[in-house]
Design an enzyme around this catalytic site. Structure first.
Site, PDB file in Angstrom:
ATOM      1  N   GLU A 198      44.428  31.149  41.745  1.00 25.43           N
ATOM      2  CA  GLU A 198      44.305  29.902  42.749  1.00 25.43           C
ATOM      3  C   GLU A 198      43.004  28.492  41.420  1.00 25.43           C
ATOM      4  O   GLU A 198      42.831  27.374  42.183  1.00 25.43           O
ATOM      5  CB  GLU A 198      43.027  30.176  43.472  1.00 25.43           C
ATOM      6  CG  GLU A 198      43.736  30.898  44.266  1.00 25.43           C
ATOM      7  CD  GLU A 198      42.815  31.262  45.230  1.00 25.43           C
ATOM      8  OE1 GLU A 198      41.916  30.775  46.414  1.00 25.43           O
ATOM      9  OE2 GLU A 198      43.652  31.623  46.838  1.00 25.43           O
ATOM     10  N   GLU A 316      48.580  37.092  47.526  1.00 26.46           N
ATOM     11  CA  GLU A 316      47.522  36.979  48.522  1.00 26.46           C
ATOM     12  C   GLU A 316      47.563  36.710  49.570  1.00 26.46           C
ATOM     13  O   GLU A 316      47.895  34.926  49.908  1.00 26.46           O
ATOM     14  CB  GLU A 316      46.316  36.706  47.523  1.00 26.46           C
ATOM     15  CG  GLU A 316      45.079  36.716  48.776  1.00 26.46           C
ATOM     16  CD  GLU A 316      44.072  36.270  47.638  1.00 26.46           C
ATOM     17  OE1 GLU A 316      43.689  36.348  46.359  1.00 26.46           O
ATOM     18  OE2 GLU A 316      42.793  35.359  47.856  1.00 26.46           O
TER      19      GLU A 316
END
Length: 541
Positions: A198, A316
Site C-alpha cells: 500500500e 489483499e
C-alpha cells in the site's frame, strides 16, 4: 409421454426443498455460453493472508487481533493445520500494513524486538523484527500443510520520510538479500515475493513515487535472478500490493519494463470501515456491489496497454477496512459479498484472490480465539473444490438481485454455476440453459408470453444437444444462515450445520442430487453452487 413429462415438471417447479421459503418464487433463466472461455484464473485462485498486526492494533474501541499475527500465531494448534490442508494447496500471503517496518534477523547486529506502540511511528508502531527461528517454524507449518507461500518484502527499508506520507530515497536491498538467501539455503519454497504494501498512488500511511518504485523493483528482480540459480525455480515477483491507481500502476510497468513484474497486485476494501452501520445494506445492494467491477476492468486494461507480460492479482481483500466489521465480516452475510467478489474478479482475468485474513481481525476465515471456521471458510473451500480456472460467459434473465457466475468444473468434465440471491424476500426458480439450444436474439418480454406448455418444456430442456428425457443428475450445494439469521456464525449446507469434528476435522460437504432437467430453487438471501457434470461446454473439454 409428453403428459408425464409435464407432470414431472410441475412437481419440480412447485416442490421446494427444506431450506426453501413458503413465498411463491419468481422465474429466472441463466444461459451459459460454453464454447469459449472469457478469462482464466490460476489453479490456486483462492488465497488467504496472515498479517503482522500485534494485539495492540485497535479500532473503534475494539482490539480483535489477539495472538493471530505472523509473529505470535499458535502454529501448533491442530485446527490450523487441518483447515489449511483441506485445500490441498492453499495459497497463503504473508504481509500487511506493517510489512514495510519489518527487519529480518539474519546478519543483523541489533536485537530482534517485536512491534511496540510508538506515537510517531508508521501506523502508531515501531519497527518490528522477524527472527529466523520463527521463520523456520512458519515454514514447518507450510511444508506440512502443502501451502503455497507469497511473502511481502519491506520496500521502505533505507528510505526516509520527507513530509507527511511521502517517502524518498533509494531502497536498501541488503536485508532483503540476506533474507532471501537464507530462505533458499533452507530449501523453503516461496512461490512469489511481493514488493511493498500500500505504497502506491496516494498510499496508506506512506507513499513512494512510481518511477522510484519501478527502479527498486528492477533491483529486487535482479536479486531473485541472482540467488535462484535455475530458471525453473524462479519465483514470481509481485508489486505493488496497493490500491489501484491507473496512472501510478501504468508508470510502474513502464519504468520496470518487460518481464520484471510478473503480477500487478491490488487491494479491495469496497464496503467501508468497520464502524459503518450500513454494511449489510451495501452487501445486499447490487448497484453497490457492481462498483468494484470498474477496478477489475481498469486493471485488466492497464495490463493490456502497458504490461502484457504481467497478470492481475488481488493480494489483499477484506471488504471492510480497519479489522473488518464485527458480526458482519465473520458471519453468513459476508459470504454473499465474498463469493460475489470472487466471481466478479475472475471475469477480468484476475489470477489470484487473497482474502484478508486466514485468521486475525474480524474478517478471518478462522475465528481468532477458537480457530473454528467462520462461514466464509466454507464458502472459500467450496469455491476451491468446485470452480475450475476456466471462466464462462453467461446471460441472466432475472432481476439484478440474482447474481450468477459460471466456470468450468474443477479438474473434471462439466461446469459449475455459482448463484447468489441478494433478495431477502424473494426466491427464484432458476432455469439453466445451454446457448447451443437458445436463440439469443429472443427478447425476455416475449419469453413471458409463451404458452404454459412451452415454458414447461423450456424448464426441463437438456443442457446441450441431448434429448430431454435424459435422467442424469446434477449436484447442488445450497448455503443458508442458521435460523435465517444473516449475522449467524453458523452456515448450513443443504440445511445441515457445517461444524468441525471433535478432532478438528473439516466436515464432509456433500451435495444433494437433483434431476438435471428441473429448475434450481434459490431461497431468499442464499447461495448455491450447482455442478453439471454432463453440460456440453467445448471450452471445458
Amino acid at each position: 409421454m409428453e403428459v408425464r413429462l409435464l407432470l414431472l415438471a410441475l412437481i419440480c417447479l412447485h416442490a421446494a426443498p427444506r431450506w426453501a421459503s413458503a413465498q411463491q418464487p419468481e422465474e429466472a433463466t441463466v444461459i451459459v455460453k460454453g464454447s469459449t472461455k472469457i478469462a482464466e484464473t490460476d489453479e490456486n485462485y483462492v488465497c488467504a493472508t496472515i498479517d503482522w498486526w500485534p494485539p495492540e492494533k485497535c479500532n473503534y474501541n475494539q482490539c480483535p487481533w489477539g495472538q493471530s499475527s505472523i509473529l505470535n500465531l499458535d502454529l501448533d494448534h491442530p485446527f490450523l493445520a487441518q483447515a489449511i490442508q483441506a485445500f490441498d494447496n492453499l495459497r497463503i500471503r504473508l504481509g500487511g500494513s506493517l510489512q514495510d517496518r519489518v527487519v529480518y534477523d539474519v546478519g543483523t547486529e541489533s536485537p530482534c524486538s517485536p512491534f511496540r506502540n510508538m506515537s510517531n511511528g508508521l501506523f502508531g508502531f515501531s519497527v518490528g523484527c522477524l527472527g529466523m527461528d520463527r521463520w523456520d517454524k512458519l515454514n514447518d507449518l507450510f511444508q506440512k500443510t502443502g501451502a503455497i507461500v507469497t511473502f511481502g518484502v519491506n520496500a521502505l527499508y533505507g528510505r526516509y520520510n520527507v513530509r507527511r506520507s511521502i517517502w524518498a530515497g533509494k531502497w536498501n536491498s541488503t536485508n532483503a538479500y540476506d533474507f532471501v538467501k537464507y530462505t533458499i539455503s533452507k530449501g523453503y519454497p516461496v512461490g512469489s515475493w511481493e514488493f511493498g504494501n500500500e505504497l502506491s498512488g496516494h498510499g496508506i500511511g506512506a507513499k513512494v513515487d512510481a518511477k522510484l518504485y519501478g527502479k527498486d523493483v528492477i533491483e529486487f528482480k535482479s536479486i531473485l535472478r541472482q540467488l535462484y540459480k535455475a530458471p525453473v525455480s524462479q519465483p514470481l515477483l509481485l508489486a505493488p500490493g496497493g490500491f489501484f491507481d491507473q496512472q501510478w500502476y501504468s508508470q510502474l510497468l513502464q519504468t520496470s519494463g518487460h518481464g520484471v513484474v510478473n503480477a500487478l497486485t491490488h487491494h479491495v476494501y469496497n464496503l467501508g470501515g468497520g464502524d459503518d452501520v450500513h454494511l449489510i445494506r451495501k452487501i445486499l445492494d447490487p448497484k453497490y456491489l457492481d462498483r468494484a467491477e470498474d477496478t477489475y476492468r481498469d486493471m485488466q486494461l492497464t495490463i493490456q496497454r502497458h504490461g502484457t507480460w504481467a497478470s492481475a492479482w488481488v493480494s489483499e481483500s477484506g471488504g471492510v477496512f480497519n479489522n473488518g466489521g464485527p458480526l458482519v465480516s465473520n458471519t453468513f452475510i459476508n459470504s454473499i459479498w465474498y463469493l460475489d467478489q470472487l466471481g466478479m474478479a475472475s471475469k477480468y482475468n484476475t489470477k489470484v484472490f487473497c482474502r484478508q485474513t486466514l485468521i486475525g481481525g474480524n474478517y478471518g476465515l478462522l475465528d481468532t480465539q477458537t480457530f473454528l471456521p467462520n462461514p466464509d471458510y466454507y464458502s472459500a473451500l467450496l469455491w476451491h473444490r468446485l470452480m475450475g480456472n476456466g471462466v464462462l460467459s453467461i446471460d441472466v434473465i432475472a432481476p439484478r438481485r440474482l447474481r450468477a457466475y459460471a466456470h468450468c468444473r474443477r479438474q473434471q468434465q462439466g461446469i459449475t454455476l455459482l448463484l447468489i440471491n441478494l433478495s431477502n424476500t424473494t426466491g427464484y426458480n432458476v432455469t439453466l440453459q445451454n446457448d447451443i439450444n437458445v436463440s439469443l436474439g429472443k427478447r425476455p418480454d416475449l419469453e413471458k408470453r409463451r404458452s404454459f406448455t412451452q415454458r414447461l418444456r423450456k424448464a426441463v430442456s437438456w443442457l446441450g444437444s441431448k434429448p430431454s428425457s435424459d435422467t442424469k443428475k446434477r449436484e447442488e450445494y445450497h448455503l443458508t444462515a442458521k435460523d435465517g439469521n444473516l449475522q449467524s456464525k453458523t452456515m448450513l449446507l443443504n440445511g445441515i450445520p457445517l461444524e468441525l469434528g471433535d478432532d478438528g476435522s473439516v466436515p464432509a460437504m456433500n451435495p444433494v442430487l437433483v434431476a438435471v432437467d428441473s429448475p434450481v430453487y434459490l431461497a431468499p438471501t442464499s447461495i448455491a453452487f450447482v455442478v453439471l457434470p454432463k453440460f456440453e461446454a467445448k471450452a471445458c473439454s
